[in-house]
Enzyme design. Structure first.
Site, PDB file in Angstrom:
ATOM      1  N   CYS A 225      45.301  47.020  48.158  1.00 17.63           N
ATOM      2  CA  CYS A 225      44.577  47.889  49.238  1.00 17.63           C
ATOM      3  C   CYS A 225      43.081  47.842  48.928  1.00 17.63           C
ATOM      4  O   CYS A 225      42.940  48.072  47.808  1.00 17.63           O
ATOM      5  CB  CYS A 225      44.997  49.267  49.100  1.00 17.63           C
TER       6      CYS A 225
ATOM      7  N   GLY B  95      42.919  63.136  44.139  1.00 13.45           N
ATOM      8  CA  GLY B  95      41.956  62.630  43.053  1.00 13.45           C
ATOM      9  C   GLY B  95      41.918  63.323  42.032  1.00 13.45           C
ATOM     10  O   GLY B  95      41.658  64.555  42.146  1.00 13.45           O
TER      11      GLY B  95
ATOM     12  N   CYS C 205      45.875  54.686  57.675  1.00 17.65           N
ATOM     13  CA  CYS C 205      46.730  54.197  56.784  1.00 17.65           C
ATOM     14  C   CYS C 205      48.029  54.710  56.532  1.00 17.65           C
ATOM     15  O   CYS C 205      48.317  55.892  56.629  1.00 17.65           O
ATOM     16  CB  CYS C 205      45.945  54.694  55.415  1.00 17.65           C
TER      17      CYS C 205
ATOM     18  N   ASN D 170      35.516  59.874  50.402  1.00 22.21           N
ATOM     19  CA  ASN D 170      37.094  59.363  50.483  1.00 22.21           C
ATOM     20  C   ASN D 170      36.974  58.103  51.076  1.00 22.21           C
ATOM     21  O   ASN D 170      36.935  58.089  52.310  1.00 22.21           O
ATOM     22  CB  ASN D 170      38.052  60.486  51.130  1.00 22.21           C
TER      23      ASN D 170
ATOM     24  N   ASP E  42      63.270  56.885  46.614  1.00 27.76           N
ATOM     25  CA  ASP E  42      62.064  57.374  46.130  1.00 27.76           C
ATOM     26  C   ASP E  42      61.233  56.378  47.532  1.00 27.76           C
ATOM     27  O   ASP E  42      61.676  55.817  48.397  1.00 27.76           O
ATOM     28  CB  ASP E  42      61.630  56.221  44.849  1.00 27.76           C
ATOM     29  N   ASP E  43      59.864  57.089  47.377  1.00 25.75           N
ATOM     30  CA  ASP E  43      59.076  56.709  48.658  1.00 25.75           C
ATOM     31  C   ASP E  43      58.608  55.238  48.470  1.00 25.75           C
ATOM     32  O   ASP E  43      58.172  54.578  49.554  1.00 25.75           O
ATOM     33  CB  ASP E  43      57.795  57.656  48.617  1.00 25.75           C
TER      34      ASP E  43
ATOM     35  N   CYS F 147      40.405  59.879  47.007  1.00 21.40           N
ATOM     36  CA  CYS F 147      39.698  61.046  46.852  1.00 21.40           C
ATOM     37  C   CYS F 147      40.107  62.084  47.839  1.00 21.40           C
ATOM     38  O   CYS F 147      40.600  61.714  49.204  1.00 21.40           O
ATOM     39  CB  CYS F 147      38.261  60.894  46.986  1.00 21.40           C
TER      40      CYS F 147
ATOM     41  N   CYS G 258      48.948  46.577  53.350  1.00 20.61           N
ATOM     42  CA  CYS G 258      49.832  46.486  51.796  1.00 20.61           C
ATOM     43  C   CYS G 258      51.169  46.066  52.128  1.00 20.61           C
ATOM     44  O   CYS G 258      51.748  45.563  51.112  1.00 20.61           O
ATOM     45  CB  CYS G 258      49.764  47.865  51.175  1.00 20.61           C
TER      46      CYS G 258
ATOM     47  N   TYR H 279      53.504  58.480  51.268  1.00 16.02           N
ATOM     48  CA  TYR H 279      53.240  58.969  49.918  1.00 16.02           C
ATOM     49  C   TYR H 279      51.952  59.673  49.575  1.00 16.02           C
ATOM     50  O   TYR H 279      52.139  60.459  49.012  1.00 16.02           O
ATOM     51  CB  TYR H 279      53.159  57.599  48.826  1.00 16.02           C
TER      52      TYR H 279
ATOM     53  N   CYS I  88      46.852  51.187  59.825  1.00 13.86           N
ATOM     54  CA  CYS I  88      46.919  50.046  58.831  1.00 13.86           C
ATOM     55  C   CYS I  88      48.217  49.734  58.095  1.00 13.86           C
ATOM     56  O   CYS I  88      48.668  50.722  57.729  1.00 13.86           O
ATOM     57  CB  CYS I  88      45.734  50.158  57.991  1.00 13.86           C
TER      58      CYS I  88
HETATM   59  O1  PRP Z   1      56.872  51.312  41.111  1.00 16.83           O
HETATM   60  P1  PRP Z   1      55.802  51.966  40.682  1.00 16.83           P
HETATM   61  O2  PRP Z   1      54.536  51.292  39.801  1.00 16.83           O
HETATM   62  O3  PRP Z   1      56.437  52.878  39.224  1.00 16.83           O
HETATM   63  O4  PRP Z   1      55.246  53.265  41.521  1.00 16.83           O
HETATM   64  C1  PRP Z   1      55.928  53.774  42.552  1.00 16.83           C
HETATM   65  C2  PRP Z   1      55.865  55.343  42.109  1.00 16.83           C
HETATM   66  O5  PRP Z   1      54.736  55.961  41.878  1.00 16.83           O
HETATM   67  C3  PRP Z   1      54.626  57.064  42.764  1.00 16.83           C
HETATM   68  O6  PRP Z   1      54.968  57.893  42.155  1.00 16.83           O
HETATM   69  P2  PRP Z   1      54.047  59.033  41.238  1.00 16.83           P
HETATM   70  O7  PRP Z   1      54.349  59.111  39.973  1.00 16.83           O
HETATM   71  O8  PRP Z   1      52.668  58.551  41.291  1.00 16.83           O
HETATM   72  O9  PRP Z   1      53.781  60.645  42.090  1.00 16.83           O
HETATM   73  P3  PRP Z   1      54.956  61.550  42.534  1.00 16.83           P
HETATM   74  O10 PRP Z   1      55.223  62.511  41.702  1.00 16.83           O
HETATM   75  O11 PRP Z   1      53.994  62.041  43.967  1.00 16.83           O
HETATM   76  O12 PRP Z   1      56.220  60.755  43.220  1.00 16.83           O
HETATM   77  C4  PRP Z   1      55.705  56.815  43.868  1.00 16.83           C
HETATM   78  O13 PRP Z   1      56.040  57.905  44.412  1.00 16.83           O
HETATM   79  C5  PRP Z   1      56.739  56.059  43.111  1.00 16.83           C
HETATM   80  O14 PRP Z   1      57.619  57.043  42.431  1.00 16.83           O
HETATM   81  N1  GLN Z   2      39.325  57.230  46.251  1.00 23.12           N
HETATM   82  C1  GLN Z   2      38.392  57.150  46.586  1.00 23.12           C
HETATM   83  O1  GLN Z   2      38.259  57.807  48.056  1.00 23.12           O
HETATM   84  C2  GLN Z   2      36.916  56.765  46.104  1.00 23.12           C
HETATM   85  C3  GLN Z   2      35.640  57.076  46.701  1.00 23.12           C
HETATM   86  C4  GLN Z   2      34.627  56.230  46.123  1.00 23.12           C
HETATM   87  N2  GLN Z   2      35.028  54.563  46.537  1.00 23.12           N
HETATM   88  C5  GLN Z   2      34.878  56.075  44.468  1.00 23.12           C
HETATM   89  O2  GLN Z   2      35.222  55.169  43.969  1.00 23.12           O
HETATM   90  O3  GLN Z   2      34.230  57.108  43.970  1.00 23.12           O
HETATM   91  S1  SF4 Z   3      46.372  48.530  52.845  1.00 25.35           S
HETATM   92 FE1  SF4 Z   3      47.921  50.126  52.437  1.00 25.35          FE
HETATM   93  S2  SF4 Z   3      47.555  51.783  51.268  1.00 25.35           S
HETATM   94 FE2  SF4 Z   3      45.759  50.616  52.063  1.00 25.35          FE
HETATM   95  S3  SF4 Z   3      44.861  51.427  53.648  1.00 25.35           S
HETATM   96 FE3  SF4 Z   3      46.332  49.781  54.581  1.00 25.35          FE
HETATM   97  S4  SF4 Z   3      48.197  51.237  54.527  1.00 25.35           S
HETATM   98 FE4  SF4 Z   3      46.974  52.166  53.471  1.00 25.35          FE
HETATM   99 MG    MG Z   4      57.003  59.125  42.627  1.00 18.46          MG
END
Ligand code: PRP
Ligand code: GLN
Ligand code: SF4
Ligand code: MG
Length: 523
Positions: free
Chosen positions: A439, A51, A293, A125, A402-403, A24, A493, A299, A490
């Site tokens: 996460c 969000g 995070c 958030n 890709d990220d 969020c 993940c 990303y 953190c």
């Molecule tokens: O392996 P997957 O399950 O496909 O997830 C990974 C993808 O999802 C995200 O992109 P997203 O389309 O959410 O947003 P972006 O346009 O900001 O890259 C991230 O940047 C990767 O491209």
């Molecule tokens: N992604 C978030 O930060 C969500 C905030 C809150 N946990 C909700 O679900 O509304």
């Molecule tokens: S588990 Fe990953 S996505 Fe979640 S807060 Fe930690 S670093 Fe960020």
């Molecule tokens: Mg992407």
């Protein structure tokens, strides 16, 4: 229907298999001489990437608080008429991606409830990890109130109910920290506020905030005061800004830039702020033990944001450069998977000396939420979002950056598209380590079973996405590029080391499955 603002008029109903979902965005403003609802509208618009399921703004004119919220994008929820009706000297705003509680109107934010002395509006958030216990405290000891009583199922509505419980908090033994309010106060030099009594919700905040476990960057207000609080780990970003005649609070510095506020500083992990006509006051409700995070750097955050004093775009470029050093390959050109993969692709190209070209065009009107695919619809969704440029790709040996890979859907589709468009070779490079764990702190990652890297090694993933080669950035490479001390991040993940303990049985955010005690390390 075509909308005047160019946004799609509806969310593509592509279902239950999303890419990593965002979290969020929160925004707050105290500025008696400004149009606070419009500033907040701009603030949450700037945070839309965090969000995209619901949006809301609450304003106070000193006597009453009004809230306007609905499901949808900021631009779909608000129009001039709605903003005209929201007048006052202070406002808070929210753009939601659900992590606890369904994506329904009742769970949209800001949440509203009785404050003890008036009304409390609050936006959040993050994600709490002791929601179940807090729900028991509210329903069994304090009595449901506000939106919890009206059926809201978020962790956020529970925080609102707890903060609004006034003297009942003392009755259930939720004491003030030793030394009381005065001892919790961070006094500034020549502090002009010494003679002012603390804002009404400070006492309840100091009693409640230490009991919240997990991630929270909170903006809230009563009729006369604006408040902000950040969890002791500072998992989610949160910044304080200065307006010419007021203050602003935002998830990201980019939102402060956009409303013309200058960045003052980050809100510290474990810090509570109150803002009113007499100025700003700071309190400490817990010692800071930062674990920001790491995925924000990879990303989540906007590239034009700064977190922990570090530019996000610079971090991503350096992640790309480190990736080029760790996983070099002979190729004709480097290209990005837009949007989030672009800065790392540029960094990879700069470091490797291989030219960067735009090989995929992204439809600017398709955001992160618009792709929420089942396997079939995911393919259509990705095709709607990304289209290869045959003239650039044909016959070329490509490095595609890709990220992240979560389930592998995006890269599997991208590789297929590039091959169809005539690529000679496709080498995939990912500017973060494999995502292995869910996460619990505000991002709706998949369960372990859905995370491709949890069940396959890199070679198997490479085969699964049909790439010629695949390379991930190392954890050390990611940390170095973030410019942060690893002990203050953190990275759960990526490495399964959760800085905040996750009680066994905690459902994975999004309501998918539950963790077992084997899957998490307790602190
Ligand atoms: O392996 P997957 O399950 O496909 O997830 C990974 C993808 O999802 C995200 O992109 P997203 O389309 O959410 O947003 P972006 O346009 O900001 O890259 C991230 O940047 C990767 O491209
Ligand atoms: N992604 C978030 O930060 C969500 C905030 C809150 N946990 C909700 O679900 O509304
Ligand atoms: S588990 Fe990953 S996505 Fe979640 S807060 Fe930690 S670093 Fe960020
Ligand atoms: Mg992407």
């Amino acid at each position: 229907m075509i909308r005047g603002d160019g946004q799609l008029s509806h969310t593509l109903d592509l279902n239950d298999d999303p890419a990593p979902q965002d979290q969020c965005g929160v925004f707050g403003v105290w500025a008696p001489d400004e149009d606070v609802s419009r500033l907040t509208y701009f603030g949450i618009y700037a945070l839309q990437h965090r969000g995209q399921q619901s949006a809301g703004i609450a304003t106070s004119n000193g006597e009453k608080i009004l809230v306007y919220k609905d499901l949808g994008l900021v631009s779909q929820v608000f129009n001039d008429q709605a903003l005209e009706g929201l007048k006052g000297h202070a406002a808070i705003g929210h753009a939601r991606y659900a992590t606890t509680g369904a994506d329904v109107w009742e769970n949209a934010q800001p949440t509203l409830g009785p404050s003890g002395t008036g009304t409390l509006a609050l936006a959040h958030n993050g994600n709490l990890t002791n929601t179940k216990q807090l729900r028991q405290v509210v329903t069994q000891k304090l009595g449901s109130r506000g939106e919890v009583a009206r059926g809201a199922s978020t962790d956020t509505a529970l925080i609102n109910a707890l903060l609004g419980s006034g003297e009942k908090l003392a009755e259930i033994g939720w004491d003030l920290p030793e030394g009381g309010i005065e001892a919790a106060r961070n006094k500034g030099p020549a502090d002009a506020l010494d003679n002012e009594p603390p804002a009404p919700l400070i006492e309840a905040s100091l009693r409640v905030l230490p009991h919240l476990k997990g991630a929270f960057s909170l903006v809230y207000m009563d009729e006369q005061h604006l408040y902000a609080a950040r969890d002791p780990h500072g998992v989610r970003p949160f910044v304080l800004g200065r307006l010419p005649q007021g203050w602003a609070l935002a998830s990201e510095t980019a939102a402060l830039d956009i409303v013309g506020a200058t960045v003052v500083r980050e809100i510290e992990p474990g810090e509570l702020l109150s803002i009113d006509h007499s100025g700003i006051r700071s309190y400490r409700f817990a010692p800071a033990t930062p674990n920001v995070c790491a995925f924000e750097y990879v990303y989540l955050a906007r590239p034009d944001t700064r977190i922990g004093g570090r530019s996000i775009i610079q971090s991503r470029r350096e992640m790309g450069a480190a990736l080029a050093r760790e996983h070099p390959v002979e190729a004709d050109l480097v290209m990005a998977t837009p949007d989030s993969g672009t800065p790392a692709a540029i960094g990879y190209a700069e470091e490797s000396g291989i030219p960067f070209q735009q090989g995929l065009v992204k439809n600017a009107y398709v955001g992160r939420t618009f792709i929420q695919p089942t396997q079939i619809m995911r393919q259509r969704g990705i095709r709607l979002k990304l289209n290869p440029i045959r003239e650039i790709i044909q016959g070329k040996r490509l490095i595609v950056v890709d990220d992240s890979i979560v389930r592998g859907n995006t890269q599997r589709q991208v590789v297929a598209m590039l091959r169809e468009a005539g690529a000679a070779e496709v080498h995939v490079r990912i500017s973060s380590p494999p995502v292995l764990w869910p996460c619990f702190f505000g991002i709706d990652f998949a369960t372990r079973a859905e995370l491709i890297a949890a069940s396959m090694d890199t070679d198997e993933i490479c085969q699964s996405i049909h790439a010629d080669s695949l390379g991930y950035l190392s954890i050390d490479g990611m940390v170095a590029a973030s410019g942060q001390n690893p002990s203050t991040l953190c990275m759960a993940c990526f490495n399964g080391d959760y800085p905040i303990s996750i009680p066994a049985g905690t459902p994975v955010p999004g309501g998918k499955g539950a963790v077992t005690s084997q899957t998490v390390s307790a602190d």
